[in-house]
Every structure is written in C-alpha cells, then in structure tokens.
Design a protein around this motif. Structure first.
Motif, PDB file in Angstrom:
ATOM      1  N   ALA A  97      44.439 -30.336 -36.840  1.00 14.03           N
ATOM      2  CA  ALA A  97      43.377 -29.458 -37.329  1.00 14.03           C
ATOM      3  C   ALA A  97      43.079 -28.355 -36.325  1.00 14.03           C
ATOM      4  O   ALA A  97      42.865 -27.194 -36.692  1.00 14.03           O
ATOM      5  CB  ALA A  97      42.115 -30.267 -37.615  1.00 14.03           C
ATOM      6  N   LEU A  98      43.093 -28.695 -35.037  1.00 16.60           N
ATOM      7  CA  LEU A  98      42.828 -27.693 -34.010  1.00 16.60           C
ATOM      8  C   LEU A  98      43.912 -26.617 -33.977  1.00 16.60           C
ATOM      9  O   LEU A  98      43.642 -25.460 -33.649  1.00 16.60           O
ATOM     10  CB  LEU A  98      42.728 -28.366 -32.636  1.00 16.60           C
ATOM     11  N   ASP A  99      45.138 -27.009 -34.327  1.00 15.48           N
ATOM     12  CA  ASP A  99      46.244 -26.042 -34.333  1.00 15.48           C
ATOM     13  C   ASP A  99      46.202 -25.114 -35.543  1.00 15.48           C
ATOM     14  O   ASP A  99      46.912 -24.096 -35.568  1.00 15.48           O
ATOM     15  CB  ASP A  99      47.590 -26.785 -34.320  1.00 15.48           C
ATOM     16  N   ASP A 100      45.406 -25.488 -36.547  1.00 16.61           N
ATOM     17  CA  ASP A 100      45.297 -24.678 -37.763  1.00 16.61           C
ATOM     18  C   ASP A 100      44.350 -23.500 -37.503  1.00 16.61           C
ATOM     19  O   ASP A 100      43.155 -23.679 -37.276  1.00 16.61           O
ATOM     20  CB  ASP A 100      44.767 -25.541 -38.911  1.00 16.61           C
ATOM     21  N   LEU A 101      44.872 -22.298 -37.546  1.00 21.58           N
ATOM     22  CA  LEU A 101      44.070 -21.116 -37.248  1.00 21.58           C
ATOM     23  C   LEU A 101      42.940 -20.907 -38.241  1.00 21.58           C
ATOM     24  O   LEU A 101      41.949 -20.230 -37.940  1.00 21.58           O
ATOM     25  CB  LEU A 101      44.965 -19.869 -37.211  1.00 21.58           C
ATOM     26  N   PHE A 102      43.079 -21.457 -39.454  1.00 26.74           N
ATOM     27  CA  PHE A 102      42.055 -21.259 -40.477  1.00 26.74           C
ATOM     28  C   PHE A 102      40.974 -22.345 -40.437  1.00 26.74           C
ATOM     29  O   PHE A 102      40.026 -22.308 -41.204  1.00 26.74           O
ATOM     30  CB  PHE A 102      42.700 -21.220 -41.867  1.00 26.74           C
ATOM     31  N   PHE A 103      41.137 -23.303 -39.551  1.00 26.62           N
ATOM     32  CA  PHE A 103      40.147 -24.367 -39.397  1.00 26.62           C
ATOM     33  C   PHE A 103      38.990 -23.862 -38.550  1.00 26.62           C
ATOM     34  O   PHE A 103      39.181 -23.399 -37.421  1.00 26.62           O
ATOM     35  CB  PHE A 103      40.795 -25.590 -38.734  1.00 26.62           C
ATOM     36  N   ASN A 104      37.771 -23.922 -39.100  1.00 26.98           N
ATOM     37  CA  ASN A 104      36.589 -23.414 -38.400  1.00 26.98           C
ATOM     38  C   ASN A 104      36.109 -24.467 -37.409  1.00 26.98           C
ATOM     39  O   ASN A 104      35.237 -25.284 -37.697  1.00 26.98           O
ATOM     40  CB  ASN A 104      35.480 -23.072 -39.412  1.00 26.98           C
ATOM     41  N   VAL A 105      36.693 -24.459 -36.232  1.00 26.32           N
ATOM     42  CA  VAL A 105      36.399 -25.494 -35.254  1.00 26.32           C
ATOM     43  C   VAL A 105      34.961 -25.409 -34.753  1.00 26.32           C
ATOM     44  O   VAL A 105      34.318 -26.433 -34.474  1.00 26.32           O
ATOM     45  CB  VAL A 105      37.399 -25.413 -34.081  1.00 26.32           C
ATOM     46  N   GLU A 106      34.414 -24.183 -34.645  1.00 24.64           N
ATOM     47  CA  GLU A 106      33.017 -24.049 -34.196  1.00 24.64           C
ATOM     48  C   GLU A 106      32.058 -24.762 -35.134  1.00 24.64           C
ATOM     49  O   GLU A 106      31.198 -25.532 -34.717  1.00 24.64           O
ATOM     50  CB  GLU A 106      32.620 -22.573 -34.106  1.00 24.64           C
ATOM     51  N   SER A 107      32.222 -24.490 -36.435  1.00 27.92           N
ATOM     52  CA  SER A 107      31.331 -25.089 -37.428  1.00 27.92           C
ATOM     53  C   SER A 107      31.490 -26.598 -37.474  1.00 27.92           C
ATOM     54  O   SER A 107      30.507 -27.343 -37.546  1.00 27.92           O
ATOM     55  CB  SER A 107      31.610 -24.486 -38.805  1.00 27.92           C
ATOM     56  N   GLU A 108      32.734 -27.075 -37.432  1.00 28.64           N
ATOM     57  CA  GLU A 108      32.990 -28.509 -37.533  1.00 28.64           C
ATOM     58  C   GLU A 108      32.364 -29.269 -36.371  1.00 28.64           C
ATOM     59  O   GLU A 108      31.700 -30.295 -36.564  1.00 28.64           O
ATOM     60  CB  GLU A 108      34.497 -28.763 -37.587  1.00 28.64           C
ATOM     61  N   ILE A 109      32.562 -28.781 -35.165  1.00 28.73           N
ATOM     62  CA  ILE A 109      32.016 -29.470 -33.999  1.00 28.73           C
ATOM     63  C   ILE A 109      30.486 -29.399 -34.000  1.00 28.73           C
ATOM     64  O   ILE A 109      29.802 -30.381 -33.702  1.00 28.73           O
ATOM     65  CB  ILE A 109      32.594 -28.869 -32.707  1.00 28.73           C
ATOM     66  N   ALA A 110      29.938 -28.241 -34.356  1.00 29.08           N
ATOM     67  CA  ALA A 110      28.480 -28.104 -34.406  1.00 29.08           C
ATOM     68  C   ALA A 110      27.873 -29.078 -35.399  1.00 29.08           C
ATOM     69  O   ALA A 110      26.847 -29.716 -35.123  1.00 29.08           O
ATOM     70  CB  ALA A 110      28.099 -26.668 -34.774  1.00 29.08           C
ATOM     71  N   MET A 111      28.509 -29.229 -36.564  1.00 30.84           N
ATOM     72  CA  MET A 111      27.980 -30.137 -37.580  1.00 30.84           C
ATOM     73  C   MET A 111      28.057 -31.589 -37.115  1.00 30.84           C
ATOM     74  O   MET A 111      27.098 -32.362 -37.260  1.00 30.84           O
ATOM     75  CB  MET A 111      28.757 -29.971 -38.887  1.00 30.84           C
ATOM     76  N   GLN A 112      29.193 -31.975 -36.547  1.00 29.75           N
ATOM     77  CA  GLN A 112      29.332 -33.355 -36.086  1.00 29.75           C
ATOM     78  C   GLN A 112      28.328 -33.676 -34.984  1.00 29.75           C
ATOM     79  O   GLN A 112      27.702 -34.746 -34.984  1.00 29.75           O
ATOM     80  CB  GLN A 112      30.759 -33.609 -35.586  1.00 29.75           C
ATOM     81  N   LEU A 113      28.163 -32.761 -34.048  1.00 29.95           N
ATOM     82  CA  LEU A 113      27.214 -32.994 -32.963  1.00 29.95           C
ATOM     83  C   LEU A 113      25.786 -33.077 -33.486  1.00 29.95           C
ATOM     84  O   LEU A 113      25.006 -33.941 -33.079  1.00 29.95           O
ATOM     85  CB  LEU A 113      27.327 -31.876 -31.923  1.00 29.95           C
ATOM     86  N   ALA A 114      25.432 -32.171 -34.395  1.00 28.26           N
ATOM     87  CA  ALA A 114      24.076 -32.161 -34.938  1.00 28.26           C
ATOM     88  C   ALA A 114      23.771 -33.468 -35.657  1.00 28.26           C
ATOM     89  O   ALA A 114      22.686 -34.051 -35.504  1.00 28.26           O
ATOM     90  CB  ALA A 114      23.901 -30.982 -35.887  1.00 28.26           C
TER      91      ALA A 114
END
Length: 408
Positions: free
Chosen positions: A202-219
């Motif tokens: 998923a991290l290698d996928d350029l279209f994967f919004n890593v910022e949003s995903e990590i922010a949501m999981q942490l929240a």
C-alpha cells in the motif's frame, strides 16, 4: 452523507414512538395484574433497532470525518519549511524509510522540541488533524474543553470564591472587597501510544493516501485509549478521569474545591423502586443555572435504554426525540452522550453524569506527536509506533454532577 444522517435521525424518532406505544401497552397489562412478558420481546426488538441506528449514525459520521480529513491534505501550504518537512516525512520517511535530511527539515518546521532519540515529529498539519478526528470520536473529548500546549508543564488557576462587590452612593465610602481565592489545577499527563499497521504494498502505491490513512488509524486508536482515562483514569501516567475524584452529597457552597457532588438514588445498585425519575430531576436542580445551558447527560448504552422507559408524574416519557442530528434523543431537554466507559449499575456506582463539561473538564494535548517506523516486526506490515502526551482533569467541580446508585 447529510441526507443519510437525517434519514437515520427520523428512523430513530419513529422507533422511539414505537417503543413508547409498546411499553404503554405492557404497562397497561401489568397494571391490570396480567403479565407483560409477551411485550418484552417486542421492546427488545425496537431497542435493538434504535441501537443499530445509533451505531450506523456513528459509522456514517466516522466515514464523513475520514472524507473531510482526506480533503485537508490537499490545501495550499504557505510555509515552505512545513511544506518541505511534510513532503520528506510522508513521501520519503513513511513510504520508503528514507530519513535523509528529515531531522534538519523538522528543526525548521516544528515549533516544539522532539527528543533526538524519540523518533520524528509528525507534520503540524497532521498533528492537528489527528486531534480534530479524535475529538469527533471520543465521547468526553467532544464535550470537554481542549487546550494545546508546547510543554508538559500546564497549570490552570481557578477562582474558587470570586470577589465581593457592593452598591454605594456618589460620595459614599468604598470599603475594600474580598480578594479572590485561587486554586491551581495541574492536569496529570501521560504518554499515549498507538502502532497502526500499513502494508508495504500500500505504501508503494502512489495513489494510496497515506496521510489520511495514518491520521484516521491514530485518531481511532487514541480515542479508544483516551475514553477510559477521561472517565476513570487514576492520574498516574495518564489523565485523571472525572469519576476518579472524591464525591460528596454536600452542596456547592459547603463542598471542598475538587470534590464533585453526587445525588444518591436511595437504593444500592439501582433506581428507587418508585419515582425512579426523581433522581434525574434532582441532579438538574443541583446544577447552577449558569452551567445548565450547555449541559449534557453522560451514560453507557445499557443505562440509556433503561432510562428510556421512565416517565414523569404525569405519565410523560422523560426521553423525547430531537431534531438535532448530534443528539437525536434528549433527556429532560438535554442532549445525551453515549460513553461506553461509564460504569454499569452496581452498588455505589457513579453511572450517570450531568453537567457542562466544557467548563468542568479540561483535556490537555501536548503538540509534538512522535513517530518511529518499524518495517521488521510484523512483515509484510510496516508499523508506525506513535506517541503523544495527553492530560486531563476536572477544573471546575461545580459544573459536573453525578448520580450515585447508593442509599446515600
């Protein structure tokens, strides 16, 4: 999304009306000496429908919050240092584990200190987004006063008794008034951690919004951990929950600062056998008018549905539908916040709270969330061990009241 929530609220209101009709039929049979057992299954079915609708409403709001959060990451970044730090953090460090130049960029972009061996600071924009999402998810955080600080040494001065004043004539003497009495409140703080996992693919996928995903999981993970602490945390390496404070049955004027007033039901572990609703009216009456306007009930789901059956002396239900989407059902005119960390009914339990939590309880967030990247422990997942410091304390013990399921 807004239309879906509106439809759910209308469905909850309809289910509530169905609940009232079925419960009225049950009570009518019981009053005539017959068994109302055949209505219990119907009540349970409607209760399950209401519960499912409330859970669905939360899930839709969660998805909506996620979509809104994703939109926050595409805005224009005016500060070039912050822009460069954010790009290096997510595009290089998070996705590829490349730390080259990150610490130097961090020193220019982050205004709070981060220990050299404590990982890397999240970009400020993400830090604030996580805090906002956690507020949406956390029952107590959503109604409390939240402050952000740059150090762990946060203190608040509270005016305990105010100052005196008086009326005088134009030429009359002006005697000195009493000076205010101040009390210092230092919310206990602790380090909260979460370890969200993302696959390397998923991290290698350029279209994967890593910022949003990590922010949501942490929240989400932070909200779960905070929930219990804000309610009943003991203040040791964590916030002090409002139920961890000493309670007393004495009124505001004669109660020590920091002691919360409780109102007893008169029965250990239950409501009074008759006039069950009286304790709820008493709690409202104990709260000063200045705090009532913004007050909320706080209880878990089991207590919510028990209170759902209560009526006043005129036979009217205490719980009424509301047109407000945030509070689809109101109890005696005040919104209800469902907090599963509130204790179940038991002898001497404090299972219902009522008050203005915005003025009564303060959550302290230290800016400067730190992250360590771990691609080894749980392959093929990459872990992001993240820590932040959070505190919490009651700052105005007059603004919150609790119901004690006890004789006195």
């Amino acid at each position: 999304m807004a239309q879906e929530i509106k439809d759910l609220v209308e469905g909850i209101q309809k289910s509530f009306n169905d609940f009232k009709e079925i419960n009225d039929e049950r009570l009518s049979k019981v009053e005539k000496g017959a068994s109302g057992a055949d209505f219990e299954a119907k009540l349970a079915k409607v209760q399950a429908d209401i519960s499912a609708a409330l859970d669905m409403k939360k899930e839709i709001e969660r998805i909506e919050a996620k979509q809104n959060a994703a939109g926050l990451f595409g805005g224009k970044e005016e500060d070039q240092h912050k822009k460069a730090h954010k790009s290096a953090f997510f595009d290089k460090f998070v996705r590829k584990g490349d730390e080259a130049g990150l610490r130097e960029l961090q020193q220019k972009a982050v205004s709070v200190g981060v220990p050299a061996d404590g990982g890397y600071a999240l970009p400020e924009e993400i830090d604030r987004t996580i805090e906002k999402l956690a507020r949406d998810y956390s029952a107590i955080r959503s109604i409390a006063n939240v402050v952000q600080v740059g150090t762990s040494d946060y203190k608040k001065l509270v005016n305990v008794n105010g100052i005196a004043s008086g009326w005088v004539g134009e030429t009359a003497a002006r005697p000195a008034t009493n000076t205010s009495q101040l009390a210092e409140v230092a919310p206990p703080m602790g380090e909260l951690y979460a370890n969200p996992q993302v696959t390397q693919q998923a991290l290698d996928d350029l279209f994967f919004n890593v910022e949003s995903e990590i922010a949501m999981q942490l929240a989400e993970e932070f909200a779960v951990a905070e929930g219990a602490a804000f309610v009943s945390g003991n203040g040791t390496n964590k916030p002090k929950g409002f139920l961890a404070y000493t309670t007393a049955a004495t009124a505001d004027a004669s109660r020590a600062f920091g002691t919360i007033e409780h109102v007893a039901t008169g029965v250990a572990g239950d409501f009074a056998a008759s006039n069950k609703a009286d304790v709820l009216y008493d709690v409202i009456g104990k709260l000063k008018a200045a705090y009532r306007a913004n007050s909320r009930w706080v209880m878990n789901k089991a207590i919510m549905f028990e209170v759902l059956k209560l009526k006043d002396s005129t036979g009217q239900y205490l719980w009424q539908p509301s047109l407000q989407e945030g509070f689809p059902i109101r109890l005696l005119g005040f919104g209800v916040v469902e907090a599963e960390d509130m204790p179940a009914k038991a002898a001497s339990s404090l299972s219902i709270a009522f008050g203005d939590f915005k003025r009564g309880y303060t959550v302290v967030d230290r800016m400067g969330t730190r992250m360590l990247r771990d691609p080894y422990t749980n392959k093929p997942y990459v872990g992001f061990y993240t820590t932040k410091r959070v505190g919490g304390a009651v700052v105005n013990s007059e603004a919150i009241k609790v119901v004690k399921f006890a004789v006195s």
